[in-house]
Motif scaffolding. Sequence first.
Motif, PDB file in Angstrom:
ATOM      1  N   ASP A   1      -7.634  -0.588  -8.535  1.00  0.00           N
ATOM      2  CA  ASP A   1      -6.357  -0.490  -7.837  1.00  0.00           C
ATOM      3  C   ASP A   1      -6.208   0.837  -7.119  1.00  0.00           C
ATOM      4  N   HIS A   2      -5.621   0.778  -5.937  1.00  0.00           N
ATOM      5  CA  HIS A   2      -5.200   1.979  -5.217  1.00  0.00           C
ATOM      6  C   HIS A   2      -3.915   2.477  -5.879  1.00  0.00           C
ATOM      7  N   ILE A   3      -3.931   3.704  -6.379  1.00  0.00           N
ATOM      8  CA  ILE A   3      -2.780   4.266  -7.081  1.00  0.00           C
ATOM      9  C   ILE A   3      -2.411   5.602  -6.432  1.00  0.00           C
ATOM     10  N   GLY A   4      -1.452   6.294  -7.033  1.00  0.00           N
ATOM     11  CA  GLY A   4      -1.094   7.625  -6.568  1.00  0.00           C
ATOM     12  C   GLY A   4      -0.231   7.606  -5.323  1.00  0.00           C
ATOM     13  N   SER A   5       0.028   8.794  -4.810  1.00  0.00           N
ATOM     14  CA  SER A   5       0.985   8.943  -3.709  1.00  0.00           C
ATOM     15  C   SER A   5       0.538   8.271  -2.426  1.00  0.00           C
ATOM     16  N   THR A   6      -0.784   8.239  -2.155  1.00  0.00           N
ATOM     17  CA  THR A   6      -1.234   7.602  -0.912  1.00  0.00           C
ATOM     18  C   THR A   6      -1.079   6.090  -0.949  1.00  0.00           C
ATOM     19  N   ALA A   7      -0.774   5.542  -2.119  1.00  0.00           N
ATOM     20  CA  ALA A   7      -0.525   4.098  -2.242  1.00  0.00           C
ATOM     21  C   ALA A   7       0.950   3.767  -2.088  1.00  0.00           C
ATOM     22  N   VAL A   8       1.783   4.790  -1.829  1.00  0.00           N
ATOM     23  CA  VAL A   8       3.231   4.593  -1.702  1.00  0.00           C
ATOM     24  C   VAL A   8       3.633   4.834  -0.251  1.00  0.00           C
ATOM     25  N   PRO A   9       3.958   3.796   0.505  1.00  0.00           N
ATOM     26  CA  PRO A   9       4.342   3.991   1.902  1.00  0.00           C
ATOM     27  C   PRO A   9       5.522   4.942   2.030  1.00  0.00           C
ATOM     28  N   GLY A  10       5.429   5.843   3.005  1.00  0.00           N
ATOM     29  CA  GLY A  10       6.529   6.753   3.290  1.00  0.00           C
ATOM     30  C   GLY A  10       6.560   8.012   2.464  1.00  0.00           C
ATOM     31  N   LEU A  11       5.572   8.219   1.575  1.00  0.00           N
ATOM     32  CA  LEU A  11       5.586   9.380   0.694  1.00  0.00           C
ATOM     33  C   LEU A  11       4.566  10.410   1.161  1.00  0.00           C
ATOM     34  N   ALA A  12       5.018  11.665   1.309  1.00  0.00           N
ATOM     35  CA  ALA A  12       4.085  12.750   1.613  1.00  0.00           C
ATOM     36  C   ALA A  12       3.102  12.895   0.456  1.00  0.00           C
ATOM     37  N   ALA A  13       1.873  13.271   0.770  1.00  0.00           N
ATOM     38  CA  ALA A  13       0.859  13.297  -0.278  1.00  0.00           C
ATOM     39  C   ALA A  13      -0.270  14.240   0.086  1.00  0.00           C
ATOM     40  N   LYS A  14      -0.995  14.692  -0.951  1.00  0.00           N
ATOM     41  CA  LYS A  14      -2.282  15.310  -0.696  1.00  0.00           C
ATOM     42  C   LYS A  14      -3.159  14.242  -0.036  1.00  0.00           C
ATOM     43  N   PRO A  15      -3.906  14.585   1.002  1.00  0.00           N
ATOM     44  CA  PRO A  15      -4.712  13.560   1.695  1.00  0.00           C
ATOM     45  C   PRO A  15      -5.973  13.193   0.914  1.00  0.00           C
ATOM     46  N   THR A  16      -5.752  12.768  -0.320  1.00  0.00           N
ATOM     47  CA  THR A  16      -6.825  12.326  -1.209  1.00  0.00           C
ATOM     48  C   THR A  16      -6.446  10.966  -1.770  1.00  0.00           C
ATOM     49  N   ILE A  17      -7.337  10.005  -1.632  1.00  0.00           N
ATOM     50  CA  ILE A  17      -7.088   8.664  -2.142  1.00  0.00           C
ATOM     51  C   ILE A  17      -7.369   8.645  -3.643  1.00  0.00           C
ATOM     52  N   ASP A  18      -6.435   8.102  -4.424  1.00  0.00           N
ATOM     53  CA  ASP A  18      -6.633   7.922  -5.860  1.00  0.00           C
ATOM     54  C   ASP A  18      -6.810   6.438  -6.148  1.00  0.00           C
ATOM     55  N   VAL A  19      -7.834   6.127  -6.924  1.00  0.00           N
ATOM     56  CA  VAL A  19      -8.125   4.742  -7.291  1.00  0.00           C
ATOM     57  C   VAL A  19      -8.343   4.678  -8.799  1.00  0.00           C
ATOM     58  N   GLN A  20      -7.826   3.635  -9.415  1.00  0.00           N
ATOM     59  CA  GLN A  20      -8.031   3.428 -10.843  1.00  0.00           C
ATOM     60  C   GLN A  20      -8.974   2.251 -11.072  1.00  0.00           C
TER      61      GLN A  20
END
Length: 397
Positions: A243-262
């Motif tokens: 699963d794609h998790i973390g802030s980059t998986a939440v539309p509209g949320l500022a995030a570190k430009p790093t994809i988190d996957v579980q």
Amino acid sequence: MIRLGLSGGIGAGKSTVAETFIARGGYHIDADKIAREVVEPGSEGLTKLVEAFGDDILAADGSLDRPALAAKAFVDEEQRQKLNGITHPLVGARTQQMLSEAPSDAIVVQDIPLLVEGNMAPFFHIVVIVGADEDLRVERLTTLRGMPEDDARARIRAQATDEQRRAVADVWLDNSGTPADLATAAAALWDERLVPFERNVRSRTVVRGPLTLADPDPEWAALGARTVNRLWAVVGDKASAVDHIGSTAVPGLAAKPTIDVQVTVADLDVADALADTLADGGFPRVAGIDGDRPKPDPATGSVDEGRWGKRFHASADPGRPINVHVRAAGSPGGEFAIDFRDWLRDDAAARAEYADVKRAALAGADGDLERYVEAKEPWFDDAYRRIAQWKRRESGR
């Protein structure tokens, strides 16, 4: 080694990129060339084709008459499947043989025109697509290859669309300029990304993303989807979910430009057994991170530290920072990762609140990732309790 999938539509200029990579040391595997080799005169493939379609598919010199074969093999789906059932295993076996012969430090360039159509993208460390708009490609096909315009457009439209290619492209090389421009871009990609990527995979070196907050980027969802698909290809049936998790998986949320996957597995023994598999796939393990910060059970207030373990991996690709969290099915950390993502997607106020927490943590971290993470933990502890309440409300609807 790393495997690079190279593709692009007819007339896009893929051959220029392949030649550039080969000149810089790439180990080239050409799918079209292999497809011709396996049906050469005297080959097992040609013998099987004659048995299936008749000896009138042969030219006078005993070679394959491709138009004659096409006239028989493409009349319906049954005949097409018969053709594919003969040629595809032979092409696959020859490809595997060439892969086994590649040097251990190779950058393998697999040149595959129908990579997108064949759904092969997840099986490569990186996919490079060469693109150009249709009118320019038609111009090249008509002027350089002498192809009638109607034929050129029909061939282009019979292939994958640019939208489909972009969905799988880790790198899009635009070929709207000159061949020299394209070769220069390909050479820079080789030197600045591909060579370090291969070295990092071989040395088990991870690349961590920058400690900065970026504005929401619609491309994060596409990158997350590509990463999920790639990890499924790497771990296979050893995982029950990716699963794609973390802030980059939440539309509209500022995030570190790093994809988190579980990656969810049966238990941490399975996670440990996957360490080399993930590393070979481009995601080495990060030493010293063996769990999440334990949180008290919202119902009992007790803390079961033994259930908060995980294994942490990250991308070796200098152009694509990714974190991979491997957690056991049913673990509180694994469930929290999914619930936290879904809560933020659902609750705009919580989303804005978390964005403020991240900005404050970043301001006080002075560039130190550990300080940034630690500064957010008290808020996460409270979020754990609030998410339990949110889940109860959702389940009662």
